[in-house]
Each structure stands twice: as structure tokens, then as C-alpha cells.
Design a protein around this motif. Structure first.
Motif, PDB file in Angstrom:
ATOM      1  N   VAL A 108     -16.033  -2.515   9.642  1.00 47.18           N
ATOM      2  CA  VAL A 108     -15.134  -3.135  10.615  1.00 47.18           C
ATOM      3  C   VAL A 108     -14.192  -4.058   9.850  1.00 47.18           C
ATOM      4  O   VAL A 108     -14.631  -4.989   9.192  1.00 47.18           O
ATOM      5  N   ILE A 116     -11.996  -8.447  18.324  1.00 48.95           N
ATOM      6  CA  ILE A 116     -13.240  -8.504  19.108  1.00 48.95           C
ATOM      7  C   ILE A 116     -13.626  -9.960  19.361  1.00 48.95           C
ATOM      8  O   ILE A 116     -14.080 -10.310  20.447  1.00 48.95           O
ATOM      9  N   TYR A 135     -25.873  -9.431  19.449  1.00 48.14           N
ATOM     10  CA  TYR A 135     -25.180  -8.649  18.415  1.00 48.14           C
ATOM     11  C   TYR A 135     -24.889  -9.447  17.134  1.00 48.14           C
ATOM     12  O   TYR A 135     -24.741  -8.850  16.089  1.00 48.14           O
ATOM     13  N   ARG A 167     -16.130  -3.631  26.565  1.00 48.55           N
ATOM     14  CA  ARG A 167     -15.693  -2.237  26.345  1.00 48.55           C
ATOM     15  C   ARG A 167     -14.388  -1.958  27.055  1.00 48.55           C
ATOM     16  O   ARG A 167     -13.489  -1.306  26.541  1.00 48.55           O
ATOM     17  N   ILE A 178     -11.076   1.658  18.112  1.00 48.61           N
ATOM     18  CA  ILE A 178     -12.365   2.042  18.695  1.00 48.61           C
ATOM     19  C   ILE A 178     -12.125   3.084  19.776  1.00 48.61           C
ATOM     20  O   ILE A 178     -11.238   2.922  20.600  1.00 48.61           O
TER      21      ILE A 178
ATOM     22  N   SER B   9     -21.496   9.494  26.983  1.00 51.57           N
ATOM     23  CA  SER B   9     -21.302   8.087  27.326  1.00 51.57           C
ATOM     24  C   SER B   9     -22.266   7.191  26.537  1.00 51.57           C
ATOM     25  O   SER B   9     -21.884   6.134  26.040  1.00 51.57           O
ATOM     26  N   GLU B  12     -21.061   6.966  22.999  1.00 53.15           N
ATOM     27  CA  GLU B  12     -19.915   6.049  22.886  1.00 53.15           C
ATOM     28  C   GLU B  12     -20.374   4.598  22.939  1.00 53.15           C
ATOM     29  O   GLU B  12     -19.876   3.751  22.195  1.00 53.15           O
ATOM     30  N   LEU B  13     -21.347   4.358  23.826  1.00 52.70           N
ATOM     31  CA  LEU B  13     -21.867   2.990  23.951  1.00 52.70           C
ATOM     32  C   LEU B  13     -22.541   2.549  22.648  1.00 52.70           C
ATOM     33  O   LEU B  13     -22.325   1.430  22.174  1.00 52.70           O
ATOM     34  N   GLU B  15     -21.924   3.662  19.711  1.00 52.57           N
ATOM     35  CA  GLU B  15     -20.887   3.466  18.693  1.00 52.57           C
ATOM     36  C   GLU B  15     -20.208   2.111  18.902  1.00 52.57           C
ATOM     37  O   GLU B  15     -19.955   1.371  17.948  1.00 52.57           O
ATOM     38  N   PHE B  16     -19.960   1.772  20.166  1.00 48.35           N
ATOM     39  CA  PHE B  16     -19.318   0.495  20.463  1.00 48.35           C
ATOM     40  C   PHE B  16     -20.224  -0.666  20.054  1.00 48.35           C
ATOM     41  O   PHE B  16     -19.763  -1.662  19.495  1.00 48.35           O
ATOM     42  N   GLU B  17     -21.507  -0.502  20.335  1.00 47.11           N
ATOM     43  CA  GLU B  17     -22.469  -1.558  19.950  1.00 47.11           C
ATOM     44  C   GLU B  17     -22.487  -1.744  18.440  1.00 47.11           C
ATOM     45  O   GLU B  17     -22.620  -2.860  17.948  1.00 47.11           O
ATOM     46  N   GLN B  18     -22.349  -0.633  17.695  1.00 52.50           N
ATOM     47  CA  GLN B  18     -22.296  -0.713  16.223  1.00 52.50           C
ATOM     48  C   GLN B  18     -21.073  -1.512  15.783  1.00 52.50           C
ATOM     49  O   GLN B  18     -21.154  -2.375  14.911  1.00 52.50           O
ATOM     50  N   HIS B  19     -19.930  -1.183  16.400  1.00 54.56           N
ATOM     51  CA  HIS B  19     -18.688  -1.917  16.088  1.00 54.56           C
ATOM     52  C   HIS B  19     -18.869  -3.406  16.357  1.00 54.56           C
ATOM     53  O   HIS B  19     -18.447  -4.254  15.579  1.00 54.56           O
ATOM     54  N   LEU B  20     -19.532  -3.677  17.484  1.00 51.03           N
ATOM     55  CA  LEU B  20     -19.738  -5.065  17.903  1.00 51.03           C
ATOM     56  C   LEU B  20     -20.603  -5.812  16.883  1.00 51.03           C
ATOM     57  O   LEU B  20     -20.271  -6.929  16.474  1.00 51.03           O
TER      58      LEU B  20
END
Lengths: 179, 134
Positions: A108, A116, A135, A167, A178, B9, B12-13, B15-20
Motif C-alpha cells: 500500500v 484511507i 486493523y 468501502r 482499490i 463479494s 472483495e471484502l 481484499e479490502f481488509e488487506q488494504h486496510l
């Protein structure tokens, strides 16, 4: 009279150096303002200095630091939100935050991280706290519930809602980063 | 079809959690943070105990016991004051009652004397006769 000395200076310095990243980061993510975050982090360590004799283990210190930081940061956030000039300060802090977040090896980039971070700052306080602890601190919902002294269902609901909101906002703000 | 969408879905969630998690890593505090904390610790005077004196364990116990004794004394004094007030009120009520009884007794005595007095029965009987004649 040895109980009059809460903790020796060398031990305290080691504690500050070990936990400063965690304490400052929690404070920064919740308050979204570096100056306030530093103040909160300093106050937290000052309180640690006074209360260290009551803390029995490393795990206890970690738990205590996280709890006190969250409480102090949310208090600071509420105080700031009550001030009419808070909106202007948030705009200034946004500029600092982008610079404060370095590039890293997790895939990232700094720009996405900064975006973010800004999106997180727009979340309601309970959702923000839950997301940061989940997180950033990699805590389980059960651990968060214990830390915040809240029912597990409440924590899960705050997390779910926070993720949904993030999201949705990220889908617009970070379309190119993303999916 | 629905299962496929739900899997997508979830993916995707995740993947988003990984980004987060990647974006929300801990950051370094501003440089010199630890020094500033230590400086504040050194500069901040310790909160003085009672009257600026520092007490050891025995001292703290003595202070706690003195506080308890003071509390007991305060409660006892308050109870005594309350008791005295109650007694005074009871005495006042008793005296008022006695006065009321005496007044009532005197009034009853006057009524009894009037009832027993001469001519009353005659007046009553003549009055009743007059009513019958009419």
C-alpha cells in the motif's frame, strides 16, 4: 518507602520506546490530528508513570496503554468537535497527515494510506475506534470488546458498519487504487 | 449464481481488509517524542499527599483510620442532633395535645352544666308541645 517511587527512569524510558509507536498511532488514527495525537500520547505515558506500580505484567501494560490511549483520544476528539473552529483545524491536519505517513513494504503506497487515513477520520467515533483496533492493532473482536468494556455484538456491529462506510467511501475516493 | 456473487463479494471484502491492514500500520511519533515525555515526567511535580507530606504504608493506614474515625464522629453527632430535634418536637406535640384536651374538657363541662341547669327540660317540653298543637 520504596513504594513511593513508582518506576525507575531507565525502565520507564524503555517502556516509552517500546510502546510509543502503538500509543501515538492509536491516538493519531482516532483524533486525526498529529498535534493532538502527540499530546494524548504524552499524557498517556505520564499517567503510565504514575500508575506503573499497579501494572503487573507486560501484557497488563499493553492492555492498559491501549485502553487509556483510546479513552484519552476519544475525549480529545469530542472536545475538538465541540469547538466551532474544528472544521478548519481538520483541513490543516489533513495536510500534515499525508506527509506523516511513510511508504512501506505492505503493498500500500503512502498516497493510498493517506487517503484511507482521511476516510477513516470521517467515520463516526465508535466505528473509527473499532476499525483502528481491529486493523491497526490486529485485535480480535473479543479482545476489542474486553478493552472497551462493550458487548461483543456491539463491537461486531461497529466494525461491520465501519467497514461498510469505509468501502463505500473508498469505492469513490480510491477507484484507481482499490477495486 | 447467487453463490458466485456472494463468493466474489467475500473475496472483495477480504481484499479490502488487506488494504486496510496495510494502510493502517503503526506510524512513528514525531522525532524526540520519548525525550519530551521524559522531560515532562521530570518537570511534573509529584502530586503531594495530605498537607504536602508523603506517607508510607503505615502512614496511609493511619490517615485512612483517622478518616474513618472522623466519619463515625460526624455520623454520631448528626444522629445526636437529629435525636434532640425529634425529642423537642415530641415534647411540643405533647404539650399541644394536653392543651387541646384541657380546652375540650372545659367546653364539655360547660355544656354539661347548661344541660343540667333548671328550666331546660321545661323549655324543651313546651317547645315540643307547641309544635304538636300547630
Amino acid at each position: 518507602m520504596s513504594s513511593e517511587v513508582p518506576i525507575d527512569a531507565a525502565k520507564f524510558r524503555r517502556l516509552v520506546e517500546t510502546h510509543q509507536r502503538m500509543v501515538f498511532s492509536i491516538a493519531l488514527r482516532i483524533t486525526a490530528e498529529p498535534a493532538t495525537a502527540e499530546e494524548v500520547a504524552q499524557d498517556t505515558f505520564l499517567e503510565l508513570f504514575r500508575s506503573a506500580e499497579k501494572l503487573t505484567s507486560g501484557e497488563h501494560i499493553l492492555f492498559w496503554l491501549r485502553r487509556v490511549t483510546v479513552h484519552r483520544a476519544t475525549d480529545a476528539l469530542r472536545r475538538r468537535l465541540r469547538r466551532p473552529e474544528s472544521a478548519a483545524e481538520e483541513w490543516v491536519s489533513e495536510k500534515h497527515d499525508v506527509a506523516a505517513l511513510p511508504d512501506d513494504a505492505s503493498g500500500v503506497d503512502a498516497m493510498t494510506a493517506a487517503k484511507i487515513h482521511d476516510l477513516l477520520a470521517a467515520l463516526p467515533e465508535p466505528n473509527r475506534v473499532a476499525v483502528v483496533l481491529r486493523y491497526q492493532e490486529d485485535m480480535t473482536p473479543e479482545e476489542i470488546a474486553r478493552l472497551l468494556n462493550q458487548p461483543l455484538a456491539t463491537v461486531k456491529s461497529h466494525l461491520q458498519r465501519g467497514l461498510q462506510l469505509l468501502r463505500r467511501k473508498a469505492a469513490v475516493a480510491l477507484r484507481e487504487y482499490i477495486r | 449464481m447467487k453463490e458466485h456473487e456472494s463468493k466474489q463479494s467475500r473475496g472483495e471484502l477480504a481484499e479490502f481488509e488487506q488494504h486496510l491492514s496495510g494502510a493502517l500500520r503503526r506510524v512513528d511519533p514525531p522525532s524526540g517524542f520519548a525525550e519530551r515525555v521524559i522531560h515532562r515526567v521530570v518537570a511534573t511535580p509529584r502530586t503531594p499527599s495530605l498537607f504536602g507530606l508523603h506517607f508510607g504504608w503505615a502512614g496511609r493506614r493511619a490517615v485512612a483510620m483517622a478518616a474513618v474515625a472522623l466519619l463515625v464522629l460526624a455520623v454520631w453527632t448528626a444522629y445526636g442532633v437529629h435525636e434532640r430535634r425529634e425529642q423537642a418536637r415530641a415534647a411540643r406535640a405533647e404539650s399541644q395535645f394536653e392543651t387541646a384536651i384541657a380546652v375540650t374538657g372545659r367546653t364539655l363541662e360547660r355544656v354539661r352544666l347548661r344541660l343540667d341547669g333548671p328550666g331546660l327540660l321545661q323549655r324543651l317540653s313546651s317547645a315540643s308541645q307547641g309544635t304538636v298543637q300547630k
